[in-house]
Design a protein around this motif. Structure first.
Motif, mmCIF file in Angstrom:
data_model
loop_
_atom_site.group_PDB
_atom_site.id
_atom_site.type_symbol
_atom_site.label_atom_id
_atom_site.label_comp_id
_atom_site.label_asym_id
_atom_site.label_seq_id
_atom_site.Cartn_x
_atom_site.Cartn_y
_atom_site.Cartn_z
ATOM 1 N N LYS A 229 0.729 -1.447 -0.036
ATOM 2 C CA LYS A 229 -0.177 -0.126 -0.011
ATOM 3 C C LYS A 229 0.992 1.217 0.104
ATOM 4 O O LYS A 229 0.557 2.265 -0.543
ATOM 5 N N LYS B 262 2.280 1.722 -3.533
ATOM 6 C CA LYS B 262 1.327 2.227 -4.491
ATOM 7 C C LYS B 262 1.098 3.395 -4.068
ATOM 8 O O LYS B 262 1.020 4.349 -5.263
ATOM 9 N N TYR C 51 0.924 3.411 -8.468
ATOM 10 C CA TYR C 51 0.697 2.117 -9.161
ATOM 11 C C TYR C 51 -0.955 1.596 -8.775
ATOM 12 O O TYR C 51 -1.800 2.340 -7.836
ATOM 13 N N LYS C 52 -1.543 1.098 -9.810
ATOM 14 C CA LYS C 52 -2.943 0.853 -10.033
ATOM 15 C C LYS C 52 -3.381 -0.586 -9.603
ATOM 16 O O LYS C 52 -4.562 -1.020 -9.844
ATOM 17 N N GLY C 53 -2.493 -1.365 -9.412
ATOM 18 C CA GLY C 53 -2.690 -2.912 -9.498
ATOM 19 C C GLY C 53 -3.063 -3.454 -8.110
ATOM 20 O O GLY C 53 -3.347 -2.471 -7.219
ATOM 21 N N GLU C 54 -3.643 -4.698 -7.955
ATOM 22 C CA GLU C 54 -4.132 -5.109 -6.791
ATOM 23 C C GLU C 54 -2.826 -5.598 -5.607
ATOM 24 O O GLU C 54 -1.917 -5.613 -6.267
ATOM 25 N N ILE C 55 -3.526 -5.551 -4.563
ATOM 26 C CA ILE C 55 -2.727 -5.874 -3.504
ATOM 27 C C ILE C 55 -2.590 -7.234 -3.353
ATOM 28 O O ILE C 55 -3.600 -7.742 -3.043
ATOM 29 N N PRO C 56 -1.519 -7.866 -3.574
ATOM 30 C CA PRO C 56 -1.420 -9.387 -3.236
ATOM 31 C C PRO C 56 -2.082 -9.940 -2.025
ATOM 32 O O PRO C 56 -2.173 -9.398 -1.006
#
Length: 505
Positions: free
Chosen positions: A483, A486, A491-496
Motif C-alpha cells: 500500500k 502504491k 500504481y494501480k494494481g491489486e494488493i497480493p
C-alpha cells in the motif's frame, strides 16, 4: 632407547624415530598422513588391511555403485515417463558385483594405493599397532615379526566396524553386515534388513530395484530418525512406492535359521509375528575399533563410544590425537577428513584450530536423496530460538520437472529479518549438492538475501537454491508495505493476498 618418555619431556630433542605416526589408513588416516608429510614431518602410516578403509572397500564407494545400478534398473522400468517404452531390466547380479569391485579397485589405484603415499616420503607399513606407552608402539607384522617404533606425535585413525546387538539366536545365523554385503555373488530373493538408518535405507532401495523382495525391520516408528521427519516422510512414501516393505515399531525378539532360510521373530503392537527371507543384513549402527590398540598402556582415556577428545581432536595425552570414526559420533568420511585437518594443524603447526560442529553436513544417497546441514528444526525449537521456516517444493524447480524428478522439498531455517541461515534440510534429487551450497553460505555468513541476489544459471538444479532463498523476500513483504509503495508511485494494481504465511512464489 628409553622405554618410556613422559609427556613433560621435550618433544624437540630428536630422540624419536618419527615425527608423526598414523594408526589406520582409512579416510582420516590417509588425510592425516598426507598433511603431516606436506608439513615436512617424517611420517609413518600403519594399516592392518588395505589402505582406503571402510569408505573405499565396504562403505561409501561400493554402496553408491550398487545404488546407481539399482537406479538405472528402475529407470528402465519407468522409461514411460520419459516418453519411452517401459521394460523389465535383465539383471546379472554377478556382473553387478564385479562392477562394484572394479570401481573399488579403480578408486584404490587412483587415490589409496601405498605407492602414492610412499612417493610423498611416508613410510607405509602393513600390520597391527599397539601402544606400549605414550610415545612407543609395537607393530605386529604379517610374518609374525614385531617392530617397535617411537614417535613425537600419534594420530589414532583406526576407524569403526559394524555393531551387531546381542539378539537371541544371532550367533546361529549367517547374517551380513556392510563388511560382507558386497562380497555376495547371488542376488537374494528375499532380503531382511534390521535397521532403518542410512545404511539400511540405502541398501533396501538398491536391492529392491535390483529385484529382491526387501523388508526393513526397525524398533522406531519412522526411518532415518536423525533427519527431518517432514522430509523423511516424503522419502518413506517414495521407497514404499518402489516396493520396499516395512515392519516399523517392531521389537526383535530373536532370529533363527533353518534350511537356508532366516527368520526374524518380532513383536508389533503387542502381537508376535515372523518375517522370513534367505538373507539377513544387520544395519544396526557402528562401533569404534578400540580393541588391541593398547590405549591403557598409553594412558589414553576412552569409553565404549570411542576415544575421548577435545575440540582439537587431542586426547588427554598431549601428543596423541584421535580422528575419524574411532572418536566421533558423526561417522562420515567428510567428517573424518575434517578432523584429520584439525588434528594435524593443531599438533604439527600449533595452530589452535577446532572442529566446526555448527556446520556438519550429511547426506543419504537414496532416490530421492536426503541431506542436512546445521541445526535441525527440533534443536532450534528446544533452544527457544526464534526463526522462520522457508519451504520450496521440487515441483516448482523447472530442472526437476524436465528430468522427471519433481518429488522433493527444500526446507531452510533462518532468521526473519537478517535472513541468517541456521540450518537446512533437503529431500530430492541432488540434495547433497543443495546442502553443499547452504553449507558454504552458513560457514561464510551468506544470508538468504545474498543467495536470492546471486545470479544462478537457468535451468540448473542450483537455481532451486536461489528460488528457495527468494521466499525470504516474499515472506518479508506485507499488504501494508505494498500500500505504501502504491501510494508513493501511484500504481494501480491489486494488493497480493498475504493471508497465507506459508505461500510459495
Amino acid at each position: 632407547m628409553r622405554s618410556r618418555v613422559s609427556d613433560s619431556e621435550s618433544e624437540g630433542t630428536g630422540s624419536f624415530e618419527f615425527d608423526s605416526v598414523v594408526i589406520g589408513g582409512g579416510a582420516a588416516g590417509l588425510t592425516a598422513s598426507g598433511i603431516c608429510a606436506n608439513f615436512g614431518a617424517k611420517t609413518m602410516m600403519i594399516e592392518k588391511h588395505k589402505l582406503g578403509g571402510d569408505c573405499t572397500w565396504t562403505g561409501c564407494v561400493p554402496s553408491k555403485v550398487l545404488l546407481k545400478a539399482g537406479k538405472v534398473a528402475q529407470q528402465v522400468r519407468d522409461a514411460g515417463k520419459y516418453g519411452l517404452i517401459d521394460g523389465e531390466p535383465k539383471i546379472d547380479f554377478k556382473k553387478v558385483i564385479k562392477h562394484v569391485d572394479d570401481i573399488r579397485k579403480e578408486v584404490y589405484e587412483d587415490a589409496d594405493r601405498p605407492e602414492i603415499f610412499e612417493d610423498m616420503g611416508i613410510v607405509v607399513v602393513e600390520g597391527e599397532a599397539s601402544f606400549l606407552n605414550a610415545h612407543t608402539i609395537e607393530i605386529k607384522l604379517p610374518d609374525g615379526e614385531k617392530r617397535k617404533v617411537t614417535s613425537r606425535f600419534f594420530f589414532i585413525a583406526a576407524g569403526g566396524s559394524a555393531f551387531v546387538p546381542p539378539i537371541e539366536g544371532i550367533d546361529t545365523v549367517d547374517y551380513l553386515t556392510n563388511d560382507s554385503l558386497f562380497e555376495v555373488e547371488d542376488l537374494p530373493e528375499e532380503l531382511l534388513i534390521i535397521g532403518g538408518g542410512p545404511i539400511g535405507t540405502e541398501m533396501s532401495q538398491a536391492f529392491t530395484n535390483l529385484g529382491s523382495k526387501v523388508t526393513v525391520i526397525d524398533m522406531a516408528e519412522e526411518i532415518m530418525m536423525n533427519d527431518d521427519p517432514e522430509l523423511t516422510d516424503i522419502l518413506f512414501e517414495e521407497l514404499k512406492r518402489q516396493g520396499v516393505n516395512y515392519e516399523l515399531g517392531a521389537s526383535v525378539k530373536s532370529v533363527s535359521q533353518n534350511n537356508g532360510k532366516v527368520s526374524v521373530h518380532i513383536e508389533v503392537d503387542g502381537k508376535e509375528k515372523t518375517v522370513a527371507g534367505d538373507k539377513l543384513l544387520m544395519a544396526t549402527g557402528r562401533k569404534p575399533n578400540l580393541a588391541g590398540l593398547g590405549l591403557d598402556e598409553a594412558g589414553v582415556e576412552y569409553t565404549k563410544k570411542g576415544i575421548t577428545i577435545n575440540n582439537s581432536c587431542r586426547t588427554n595425552k598431549k601428543n596423541i590425537y584421535a580422528i575419524g570414526d574411532i572418536a566421533s559420533k558423526y561417522q562420515f568420511t567428510h567428517m573424518s577428513e575434517h578432523m584429520a585437518k584439525i588434528a594435524t594443524s593443531r599438533a604439527m603447526l600449533k595452530i589452535p584450530m577446532k572442529m566446526d560442529l555448527k556446520h556438519i553436513t550429511w547426506a543419504t544417497f537414496t532416490s530421492p536423496e536426503i541431506a542436512h546441514v546445521g541445526a535441525t528444526e527440533k534443536e532450534l525449537n528446544e533452544k527457544g530460538e526464534k526463526f522462520e521456516v522457508y519451504r520450496f517444493p521440487y515441483s516448482k524447480i523447472d530442472r526437476a520437472i524436465t528430468e522427471g524428478e519433481s518429488v522433493g522439498m527444500i526446507k531452510i531455517f533462518a532468521k526473519k529479518f537478517s535472513g541468517k541461515i541456521l540450518g537446512a534440510s533437503v529431500v530430492g534429487a541432488h540434495a547433497g549438492e543443495f546442502i553443499s551450497e547452504y553449507a558454504v553460505a552458513m560457514k561464510n555468513g551468506v544470508s538468504l538475501r545474498n543467495i536470492a541476489d546471486t545470479i544462478h544459471p537457468y535451468p540448473s538444479w542450483g537455481l532451486g537454491a536461489r528460488r528457495a532463498a527468494d521466499q525470504w523476500y516474499i515472506r518479508n513483504q506485507s499488504a501494508g508495505t505494498v500500500k505504501w509503495i502504491k501510494r508513493i508511485f501511484g500504481y494501480k494494481g491489486e494488493i497480493p493476498d498475504y493471508s497465507d504465511p506459508d505461500r510459495v512464489v
